[in-house]
Write an enzyme that holds these catalytic residues in place. Structure first.
Site, PDB file in Angstrom:
ATOM      1  N   LYS A  14       0.931  -1.345  -0.082  1.00  0.00           N
ATOM      2  CA  LYS A  14      -0.154  -0.303   0.048  1.00  0.00           C
ATOM      3  C   LYS A  14       0.818   1.097  -0.003  1.00  0.00           C
ATOM      4  CE  LYS A  14      -1.443  -1.002   4.850  1.00  0.00           C
ATOM      5  NZ  LYS A  14      -0.397  -0.180   5.513  1.00  0.00           N
ATOM      6  N   ARG A 163      12.443  -1.025   9.440  1.00  0.00           N
ATOM      7  CA  ARG A 163      11.430  -0.444  10.612  1.00  0.00           C
ATOM      8  C   ARG A 163      11.479  -1.841  11.943  1.00  0.00           C
ATOM      9  NH1 ARG A 163       5.871   0.273   7.468  1.00  0.00           N
ATOM     10  NH2 ARG A 163       5.241  -1.097   9.271  1.00  0.00           N
ATOM     11  N   ARG A 174       0.780  -8.890  13.483  1.00  0.00           N
ATOM     12  CA  ARG A 174       0.353  -7.892  12.606  1.00  0.00           C
ATOM     13  C   ARG A 174      -0.772  -8.515  11.655  1.00  0.00           C
ATOM     14  NH1 ARG A 174       5.316  -5.095  10.161  1.00  0.00           N
ATOM     15  NH2 ARG A 174       4.036  -3.800   8.799  1.00  0.00           N
TER      16      ARG A 174
HETATM   17  P1  AMP Z   1       1.904   0.452   8.719  1.00  0.00           P
HETATM   18  O1  AMP Z   1       3.029   1.319   8.544  1.00  0.00           O
HETATM   19  O2  AMP Z   1       0.595   0.799   8.109  1.00  0.00           O
HETATM   20  O3  AMP Z   1       2.203  -0.975   8.506  1.00  0.00           O
HETATM   21  O4  AMP Z   1       1.365   0.187  10.322  1.00  0.00           O
HETATM   22  C1  AMP Z   1       2.418  -0.017  11.247  1.00  0.00           C
HETATM   23  C2  AMP Z   1       1.885   0.067  12.715  1.00  0.00           C
HETATM   24  O5  AMP Z   1       1.272   1.333  13.016  1.00  0.00           O
HETATM   25  C3  AMP Z   1       0.459  -1.141  12.800  1.00  0.00           C
HETATM   26  O6  AMP Z   1       1.092  -2.406  12.885  1.00  0.00           O
HETATM   27  C4  AMP Z   1      -0.141  -0.326  13.913  1.00  0.00           C
HETATM   28  O7  AMP Z   1       0.446  -0.826  15.118  1.00  0.00           O
HETATM   29  C5  AMP Z   1      -0.014   1.088  13.915  1.00  0.00           C
HETATM   30  N1  AMP Z   1      -1.041   1.730  13.111  1.00  0.00           N
HETATM   31  C6  AMP Z   1      -0.979   2.291  11.880  1.00  0.00           C
HETATM   32  N2  AMP Z   1      -2.465   2.563  11.327  1.00  0.00           N
HETATM   33  C7  AMP Z   1      -3.128   2.444  12.402  1.00  0.00           C
HETATM   34  C8  AMP Z   1      -4.428   2.495  12.686  1.00  0.00           C
HETATM   35  N3  AMP Z   1      -5.319   3.291  11.635  1.00  0.00           N
HETATM   36  N4  AMP Z   1      -4.964   2.278  13.869  1.00  0.00           N
HETATM   37  C9  AMP Z   1      -4.332   1.517  14.854  1.00  0.00           C
HETATM   38  N5  AMP Z   1      -2.980   1.585  14.567  1.00  0.00           N
HETATM   39  C10 AMP Z   1      -2.348   1.944  13.477  1.00  0.00           C
END
Ligand code: AMP
Length: 221
Positions: A14, A163, A174
């Site tokens: 994404k 990361r 996740r």
């Molecule tokens: P991402 O970068 O989208 O993979 O998000 C990394 C982490 O950020 C996720 O595993 C969650 O812990 C947190 N996170 C991101 N977006 C959200 C959201 N909309 N609601 C809650 N936690 C979020």
């Protein structure tokens, strides 16, 4: 206005697809993961808590994320559209988003659901590296997406970083969180006739072409 949401399991692409769309349509890419990572860099107590939750593979509390998104969507650069990457991640967030978008007059046009096999997503996660300066994403497990010099960005020469939550243990958590909390959001948007399924397991250019062919459909008059 081109108002887009991405729903996808971790490492489905994404972030990459959002960046492609940002360039094509000149609209901002709003990643809640990125907004949260910015919070963790501030070194505050709340930033520390957010970091722990992110490493655990769980979701950060709705209140925090909804506020971040509300502030970001209120900025003037979202006038012509926006790309929401990583939000909403549960039904409560989807309902809160509908409410704020109604108030802001910026309704969703497209929800792209990126599909990917779990094993491939795991492989992508464990090889992912991002540029500390320009955000360019690489993958160290696939020859076609490796940087030419080890851990150095081809675009700007800055160092790459991995990361903290891109490891097998956190990925599995996740992924479980995705299935239990985020997957039901797809039904929410399917019922609103906004959902498009796109295969994200082949090649990023093919995925991108599928996405833009849904957006660039000529209007029948
Ligand atoms: P991402 O970068 O989208 O993979 O998000 C990394 C982490 O950020 C996720 O595993 C969650 O812990 C947190 N996170 C991101 N977006 C959200 C959201 N909309 N609601 C809650 N936690 C979020």
């Amino acid at each position: 206005m081109i108002n887009i949401i991405f729903l996808a399991p971790p490492a489905a692409g994404k972030g990459t697809q959002s960046d492609f769309l940002k360039q094509r349509y000149n609209i901002p890419h709003i990643s809640t993961g990125e907004l949260l990572r910015e919070e963790t860099k501030k070194g505050s107590e709340i930033g520390q808590k957010i970091n722990e939750i992110m490493i655990s593979g769980k979701l950060v509390s709705d209140d925090i994320v909804i506020n971040l998104v509300k502030n970001r969507l209120s900025m003037p650069d979202t006038k012509e559209g926006y790309i929401l990457d990583g939000f909403p991640r549960n039904i409560n967030q989807a309902i809160a988003l509908d409410k704020m978008l109604e108030e802001l007059g910026k309704p969703i046009n497209y929800v792209f659901y990126l599909t990917i096999d779990k094993d491939l997503a795991l492989k992508r996660t464990c090889g992912r590296a991002t540029c500390t300066n320009c955000g360019q994403i690489y993958n160290l497990k696939f020859p076609e997406t490796m940087p030419s010099k080890p851990m150095t960005c081809d675009e700007c020469g800055s160092p790459l970083f991995v990361r903290q939550d891109d490891n097998e243990e956190t990925f599995l958590k996740r992924f479980d969180t995705y299935i239990s909390e985020t997957e039901p959001v797809s039904t929410y948007y399917k019922n609103k006739k906004l959902l498009f399924y796109v295969n994200s397991g082949i090649n990023k250019d093919i995925t991108f072409n599928q996405i833009i062919s849904a957006i660039d459909v000529p209007e029948i008059k």
